[in-house]
Write a protein that holds these residues in place. Structure first.
Motif, PDB file in Angstrom:
ATOM      1  N   THR A 195      -9.618 -28.453   4.658  1.00  0.00           N
ATOM      2  CA  THR A 195      -8.834 -28.384   3.262  1.00  0.00           C
ATOM      3  C   THR A 195      -7.871 -28.822   3.708  1.00  0.00           C
ATOM      4  O   THR A 195      -7.456 -29.686   3.355  1.00  0.00           O
TER       5      THR A 195
ATOM      6  N   VAL B 173      -2.584 -32.182  -1.079  1.00  0.00           N
ATOM      7  CA  VAL B 173      -4.042 -31.758  -1.758  1.00  0.00           C
ATOM      8  C   VAL B 173      -4.573 -30.523  -1.294  1.00  0.00           C
ATOM      9  O   VAL B 173      -5.040 -29.468  -2.311  1.00  0.00           O
TER      10      VAL B 173
ATOM     11  N   ARG C 264      -1.729 -28.182  -0.753  1.00  0.00           N
ATOM     12  CA  ARG C 264      -1.247 -27.186  -1.847  1.00  0.00           C
ATOM     13  C   ARG C 264      -1.143 -27.620  -3.564  1.00  0.00           C
ATOM     14  O   ARG C 264      -1.136 -26.625  -3.550  1.00  0.00           O
ATOM     15  N   SER C 265      -1.603 -28.329  -3.851  1.00  0.00           N
ATOM     16  CA  SER C 265      -2.443 -27.830  -4.684  1.00  0.00           C
ATOM     17  C   SER C 265      -3.689 -28.026  -5.108  1.00  0.00           C
ATOM     18  O   SER C 265      -3.844 -26.913  -6.483  1.00  0.00           O
ATOM     19  N   ILE C 266      -4.474 -27.231  -4.301  1.00  0.00           N
ATOM     20  CA  ILE C 266      -5.684 -26.119  -4.419  1.00  0.00           C
ATOM     21  C   ILE C 266      -4.834 -25.072  -3.715  1.00  0.00           C
ATOM     22  O   ILE C 266      -5.762 -24.084  -3.981  1.00  0.00           O
ATOM     23  N   GLY C 267      -4.202 -24.724  -3.053  1.00  0.00           N
ATOM     24  CA  GLY C 267      -2.906 -23.141  -3.580  1.00  0.00           C
ATOM     25  C   GLY C 267      -3.030 -22.939  -2.188  1.00  0.00           C
ATOM     26  O   GLY C 267      -2.671 -22.160  -1.691  1.00  0.00           O
ATOM     27  N   GLN C 268      -3.694 -24.043  -0.736  1.00  0.00           N
ATOM     28  CA  GLN C 268      -3.662 -23.422   0.669  1.00  0.00           C
ATOM     29  C   GLN C 268      -1.531 -23.734   0.568  1.00  0.00           C
ATOM     30  O   GLN C 268      -0.747 -24.304   0.336  1.00  0.00           O
ATOM     31  N   ASN C 269      -1.408 -23.480   2.092  1.00  0.00           N
ATOM     32  CA  ASN C 269      -0.358 -23.272   2.662  1.00  0.00           C
ATOM     33  C   ASN C 269      -0.084 -24.311   3.642  1.00  0.00           C
ATOM     34  O   ASN C 269      -0.038 -23.925   4.662  1.00  0.00           O
TER      35      ASN C 269
END
Lengths: 329, 264
Positions: free
Chosen positions: A214, A221, A223-228
């Motif tokens: 990821t 990208v 961040r936008s799919i939820g990773q920090n």
């Protein structure tokens, strides 16, 4: 999936075969059968002494250091989005080696457990320094800037390491082979304390492989799919420090393994890091073991593995830099 | 308008000391297709990034369901809002299916297994973007249009009800542009999705979007139904272009024919 499994199996077999080859190769004549006997049913004979004190430590060192460096390179490439990232080129190995030599020479540290932490500290500091140097100024850290910063730090720390060793001949005698990336004269007693750290770092690398995939899509990208991304970059950096620090503790600053192996895997199989990482670990072990064994067995020259790897890795680096357009950066 | 789920309140966005958006208020209509239009550098991409939580406001806030998005975790936010960024990575060595599967990130825990509903979401996303036959192809070997669809599929696999798309039709040939915009329309009409897209082609935007918002230099200069936004006056103010606006005989939406630039 089957292709990945087949490649993994092939690499495991290759490692076993080269390990046997390595165990049966050396100044004192020892047949494969004798070596296998001494390995499986240790006794008190001459063959046993040679195997357990001279040859086995070398094989273990090559496998563990190679595996760790293969994984470290793969993680660094994922996190930096830089095809040229690896612990050797980015100065991480040089940082670890420098602090270890400094501790040995200036501070008289000799305990293996303390030296491992010196290696971790050196690897971490060098990584932070290189990253800061590359990101400073306009435009942020492009691939080529990161490599330039890494090479500068690696060269500088390498020179400091050499300077210390020139002044301090006692330490030089102790670490001469180690700093040249030679696995000669390694003792199991030096390797065993590092194994838990290496194992833990490798396990973390495998468990978090999906996170590195990821991250490799870039911070936005991710961040936008939820990773920090900040958190996972930090975790990735800890993995790299653990891996490179362990590898340097065992085998000295070996370059190019982390560069060559993950790319070979990517070119052969492609895919996310769930696939690239395990195979880079196996491939790193196989390549390092081969680099240590082949010159000794075929040419009767005990060439340091670090030099053999540089002979393979340097042309590969040039090809990679050209084909990725990283020079235009 | 039904209560907006996503809104910006006196939003100020800046890069360092350079302001990009100044005191902007915007409410995104739920279950509608909103097109953001404006000249290059007007701040529309930055606004979109801020709406997705990727750009922290210098002042003001972005509100989702009554609370500032800054108070949500990245993962929780990603379950509500999906973003197609403008310049995506090459996703080197990954297959289309592997990339699309990344869209499931916010629905999985760190060590969570891949479940049936994850695969189902990926299958749906591949089907909606006509990528089933290309699922095993490498993303970095695809044509620009196919690659864009693969990234859109990744965002669809996220199954967020709000989709923010930064220039989703750039790099696409005409057929794929129509296809992507048609897909967005379908997501809105059939799946109740909320779509906000930065678009360059005004006639296309007018045809497909329910609402248009025109920006210039960080401010909204017009917003409303396409016929209220695509007017010669707005085009002159926003783009410094003199244009004739006709009516599409088929859909009744405005068609923009730019004639010449006018000095500012």
């Amino acid at each position: 999936m089957t292709r990945t499994a087949a490649c993994a199996l092939g690499l495991v077999l290759l490692i076993l075969l080269v390990a046997l080859w390595s165990l049966a190769t050396g100044a004192a004549g020892l047949s494969v059968a004798e070596a296998a006997r001494a390995l499986l049913a240790p006794g008190e004979g001459r063959a046993d002494a040679i195997l357990w004190q001279v040859r086995l430590p070398r094989v273990v060192a090559a496998i563990v250091a190679g595996a760790a460096l293969g994984a470290a390179g793969a993680i660094m490439q994922a996190v930096t989005g830089n095809p040229l990232a690896e612990p050797g080129l980015l100065g991480v190995n040089a940082g670890a080696a420098f602090v270890v030599v400094l501790a040995l020479s200036v501070f008289g540290v000799t305990a293996s457990a303390a030296l491992i932490w010196c290696a971790f500290g050196g690897a971490g500091s060098a990584a932070v320094l290189v990253y800061a140097m590359a990101s400073a100024g306009r435009g942020g850290g492009t691939p080529i800037r990161l490599v330039l910063a890494g090479v500068i730090v690696a060269t500088f720390l390498g020179a400091l390491t050499t300077a210390i060793l020139l002044i301090d001949s006692q330490t030089l005698d102790a670490v001469r082979f180690w700093t040249a990336g030679s696995l000669k004269g390694r003792q199991l007693a030096q390797i065993l304390p590092v194994l838990p750290y290496a194992a833990l770092s490798l396990a973390a690398a495998l468990v978090f492989a999906r996170q590195f995939t990821t991250l490799s899509l870039g911070g936005d990208v991710a961040r936008s799919i939820g990773q920090n991304p900040a958190l996972w970059r930090a975790i990735a950096a800890c993995c790299v420090v653990g891996l490179a620090g362990s590898a340097v503790s065992i085998a000295g600053p070996l370059g190019f393994v982390g560069l060559v192996v993950p790319h070979m895997v990517r070119l052969t199989l492609g895919g996310g890091y769930g696939r690239i990482l395990p195979l880079s670990i196996l491939g790193g072990a196989a390549l390092t073991l081969l680099a240590d064994t082949a010159p000794r067995a075929l040419l009767s020259v005990d060439m340091p593995a670090g030099i053999t790897l540089a002979l393979i890795g340097a042309p590969f680096f040039i090809w990679l830099a050209r084909s990725h357009g990283a020079v235009r950066g | 308008m039904t209560d907006p789920r996503l809104a910006a309140h006196t939003l100020r966005l800046a890069y360092g000391a350079t302001p990009v958006i100044e005191g902007l208020d915007l409410a995104i209509e739920p279950g509608r297709f909103t097109a953001l239009v404006g000249p290059n550098g007007c701040g529309k991409s930055t606004l979109l990034r801020a709406l997705a939580g990727l750009h922290a406001p210098a002042a003001g806030q972005v509100v989702l369901d009554g609370a500032s998005i800054a108070r949500r975790s990245t993962r929780a936010l990603a379950r509500e809002i999906g973003l197609l960024a403008q310049s995506a990575s090459p996703a080197e060595g990954m297959t289309v299916e592997e990339l699309v599967a990344q869209g499931r990130y916010p629905h999985r825990s760190v060590l969570g297994p891949w479940r049936d509903r994850d695969q189902q979401a990926v299958e749906e996303a591949l089907a909606l973007t006509s990528l089933i036959s290309l699922r095993h192809a490498l993303v970095d070997r695809l044509s620009g249009g196919q690659r864009q669809r693969a990234w859109i599929a990744m965002v669809l696999a996220q199954q967020s009800t709000i989709l923010l798309l930064d220039e989703p039709t750039t790099y696409l040939d005409l057929a794929h542009q129509v296809e992507v915009l048609g897909l967005m329309e379908r997501l809105v009409k059939e799946h109740g999705a909320t779509v906000v897209a930065v678009l360059h082609d005004l006639s296309q935007a007018a045809r497909h979007a329910d609402t248009m918002v025109a920006l210039k230099a960080g401010r909204i200069i017009a917003s409303g139904r396409p016929s209220e936004v695509v007017t010669p006056e707005v085009l002159r103010t926003a783009f410094n272009v003199e244009a004739t606006v006709l009516t599409d005989p088929d859909t009744g939406t405005p068609l923009c024919l730019p004639r010449r630039t006018v000095p500012e």
